[in-house]
Design a protein around this motif. Structure first.
Motif, PDB file in Angstrom:
ATOM      1  N   ARG A   1       0.855  -1.186   0.000  1.00 23.89           N
ATOM      2  CA  ARG A   1       0.000   0.000   0.000  1.00 23.89           C
ATOM      3  C   ARG A   1       0.887   1.230   0.000  1.00 23.89           C
ATOM      4  NH1 ARG A   1      -2.561  -3.683   3.269  1.00 23.89           N
ATOM      5  NH2 ARG A   1      -4.740  -4.121   2.784  1.00 23.89           N
TER       6      ARG A   1
ATOM      7  N   THR B   1       5.743   2.542   9.293  1.00 23.75           N
ATOM      8  CA  THR B   1       5.268   1.926   8.058  1.00 23.75           C
ATOM      9  C   THR B   1       5.693   0.453   8.021  1.00 23.75           C
ATOM     10  OG1 THR B   1       7.273   2.627   6.895  1.00 23.75           O
ATOM     11  CG2 THR B   1       5.360   4.102   6.800  1.00 23.75           C
TER      12      THR B   1
ATOM     13  N   ALA C   1       2.404   4.597   0.995  1.00 22.74           N
ATOM     14  CA  ALA C   1       2.443   5.191   2.324  1.00 22.74           C
ATOM     15  C   ALA C   1       1.779   6.563   2.330  1.00 22.74           C
ATOM     16  CB  ALA C   1       3.885   5.315   2.808  1.00 22.74           C
ATOM     17  N   ASP C   2       1.164   6.891   3.453  1.00 25.26           N
ATOM     18  CA  ASP C   2       0.631   8.225   3.670  1.00 25.26           C
ATOM     19  C   ASP C   2       1.803   9.168   3.895  1.00 25.26           C
ATOM     20  OD1 ASP C   2      -0.478  10.570   4.576  1.00 25.26           O
ATOM     21  OD2 ASP C   2      -1.819   9.629   6.028  1.00 25.26           O
ATOM     22  N   PRO C   3       1.973  10.211   3.065  1.00 26.32           N
ATOM     23  CA  PRO C   3       3.127  11.105   3.235  1.00 26.32           C
ATOM     24  C   PRO C   3       3.168  11.809   4.574  1.00 26.32           C
ATOM     25  CG  PRO C   3       1.521  12.029   1.693  1.00 26.32           C
ATOM     26  CD  PRO C   3       1.109  10.613   1.951  1.00 26.32           C
ATOM     27  N   ASN C   4       2.031  11.861   5.270  1.00 29.04           N
ATOM     28  CA  ASN C   4       1.983  12.522   6.570  1.00 29.04           C
ATOM     29  C   ASN C   4       2.162  11.547   7.726  1.00 29.04           C
ATOM     30  OD1 ASN C   4       1.392  15.085   5.376  1.00 29.04           O
ATOM     31  ND2 ASN C   4      -0.740  14.414   5.115  1.00 29.04           N
ATOM     32  N   ALA C   5       2.301  10.266   7.408  1.00 30.51           N
ATOM     33  CA  ALA C   5       2.424   9.257   8.464  1.00 30.51           C
ATOM     34  C   ALA C   5       3.850   9.179   8.970  1.00 30.51           C
ATOM     35  CB  ALA C   5       1.969   7.898   7.935  1.00 30.51           C
TER      36      ALA C   5
ATOM     37  N   GLN D   1       8.521   1.727  -0.810  1.00 29.65           N
ATOM     38  CA  GLN D   1       7.910   3.018  -1.090  1.00 29.65           C
ATOM     39  C   GLN D   1       8.759   3.849  -2.054  1.00 29.65           C
ATOM     40  OE1 GLN D   1       4.868   3.678  -0.162  1.00 29.65           O
ATOM     41  NE2 GLN D   1       4.695   1.816   1.074  1.00 29.65           N
TER      42      GLN D   1
ATOM     43  N   GLN E   1       7.385   5.269  -5.634  1.00 29.62           N
ATOM     44  CA  GLN E   1       7.415   6.688  -5.985  1.00 29.62           C
ATOM     45  C   GLN E   1       8.146   6.924  -7.297  1.00 29.62           C
ATOM     46  OE1 GLN E   1       5.791   9.190  -4.599  1.00 29.62           O
ATOM     47  NE2 GLN E   1       4.873   7.794  -3.102  1.00 29.62           N
TER      48      GLN E   1
END
Length: 433
Positions: free
Chosen positions: A168, A179, A170-174, A329, A333
């Motif tokens: 999945r 992760t 990753a949430d950039p704000n996480a 990740q 990207q």
């Protein structure tokens, strides 16, 4: 095959959440190996250089070493030697070795080492007395005391994604430290003599077989509280164990490659990558991956002429993904930002690299999806799907998939697979009317 995919991996080496100290570089050890055995990259650097004969080694330099490469701490107390699992006997999938040396922060520590991946042997080479080594890996910080001269221990570290992990983005704000990550496993074994290991306030005494000789650590479960007793050194850990005929071929290829690279590095890679001998191809592919020489790795995989070269190239890429948290990740990207992949296509690539769980392989839908991917316009997707299929249904090997197949050839290959595994069926299972 993976030409476009690998060209997107222009990534600096991210090592297990640990970083080399970018401070003042000081000489902390000296190689006792011939030229080409070690390659070094300074902290915050991007270029590896093959070290000359008996070179000095500085703190913070990332060392990628061929099997047999040996160095000694500056004070002459500790020797570190790289070993390889030529015959695949180890319980861990060790493919290559990389580590840093640091300037010891404690007066009683003879050598401080950060292991990224692979296998090393550490030996007390003092004329008398104990020798102390601080070893770091992932979130671990161990202080190892080798009680007497000739005491020898081995440490092996490997990271792998759990089969069936769902990729999945990753949430950039996480929080990046929370992760999903590959699972790292380490084996520590006393080969000769006795040693004590301080794992952050908890010290255990260990002794070579027969005795409490082995410690195991896992990034999910931590360290086994007490050493495991062994009656004898296991074959994978015995540095003097005889090699099989295939193991001897790989060992010989490593030494010839080192010698060739010491003379002309570019020519050595060209010679070994275009060789028809699988052992030569493997040595060169691992060297390219370990050195982050993605340009040559890209060219090699794009022009793979043998099944073995293609097959091992996928294994090397999966190995790279398991080396550190966040590699998945970073690849995602790059695929979506600069590779011309849609988010859906990039997810497919990552999922195929991460693999499937046993429950997935019990579902006919998994095989239908893999066969469907053989018709993808993306060569990386087609090749990864074929890589899985020939392992899950060995009868498909007779189809002889070509890594450089065109879309039209891939569609024909797809039709043949539909005959082997018809929709709604599992490999080797004929659905009753």
């Amino acid at each position: 095959m993976f030409a476009r995919l690998l060209s997107l991996l222009g990534l600096a080496l991210a090592v297990s959440g640990l970083n080399a100290d970018p401070g003042v570089r000081v000489v902390v050890a000296q190689s006792s190996s011939p030229a080409g055995a070690f390659s070094a990259r300074p902290a915050n650097g991007t270029v590896f250089q093959a070290l000359p004969d008996k070179a000095e080694v500085s703190s913070g330099d990332l060392l990628v070493s061929l099997p047999g490469a040996t160095l000694t701490s500056k004070n002459g107390a500790v020797a570190v030697r790289t070993l390889a699992d030529f015959d695949a006997r180890s319980p861990l999938p060790v493919l290559d070795t990389g580590y840093w040396l640091a300037s010891p922060a404690e007066k009683d520590v003879d050598l401080e080492l950060v292991l990224d991946r692979g296998r090393i042997n550490i030996t007390n080479v003092k004329p008398d007395g104990a020798a102390t080594v601080r070893v770091r890996f992932w979130d671990q910080n161990w202080k190892v005391v080798l009680d007497a001269p000739k005491t020898q221990v081995t440490l092996e570290l490997s990271g792998r994604w759990t089969a069936g992990t769902r990729f999945r983005p990753a949430d950039p704000n996480a929080d990046a430290t929370k992760t999903p990550a590959p699972v790292a496993t380490a084996l520590f074994l006393v080969l000769t003599g006795s040693a004590s290991v301080d794992r952050g306030g908890v010290t255990v005494a260990m002794r070579a077989p027969p005795g409490p000789a082995e410690l195991r650590w896992n990034s999910l479960t931590g360290t086994v509280p007490q050493p495991q007793r062994l009656d004898k050194i296991p074959p994978w850990a015995d540095p003097e164990a005889a090699l099989s005929a295939d193991g001897q071929k790989v060992a010989g290829a490593c030494e010839r490659f080192r010698n060739s690279r010491a003379g002309d590095g570019a020519a050595a890679f060209d010679t070994y990558l275009t060789s028809t001998e699988p052992a030569n191809q493997r040595v060169a592919l691992l060297a390219l991956c370990g050195l982050d020489d993605l340009d040559r790795l890209e060219k090699s995989l794009a022009t793979a002429k043998t099944q073995e070269q293609w097959d091992f190239g996928v294994t090397v890429l999966r190995h790279w993904l398991g080396r550190a948290r966040g590699h998945d990740q970073q690849l995602y990207q790059h695929l979506t930002a600069r590779g011309g992949y849609t988010e859906g296509q990039a997810r497919i690539v990552l999922q195929l690299l991460l693999g499937f769980a046993p429950d997935d392989l019990a579902q006919p839908e998994t095989f239908e999806v893999l066969i469907d991917y053989l018709g993808s316009p993306k060569p990386a997707v087609r090749s990864l799907a074929a890589w899985h299929l020939v392992r899950l249904a060995p009868q498909g090997k007779a189809l002889a998939y070509k890594p450089t197949a065109t879309e039209a050839e891939a569609r024909q290959y797809q039709q043949e697979w539909k005959k082997i595994i018809p929709p709604g069926q599992l490999p080797g299972v004929v659905k009753k009317p």
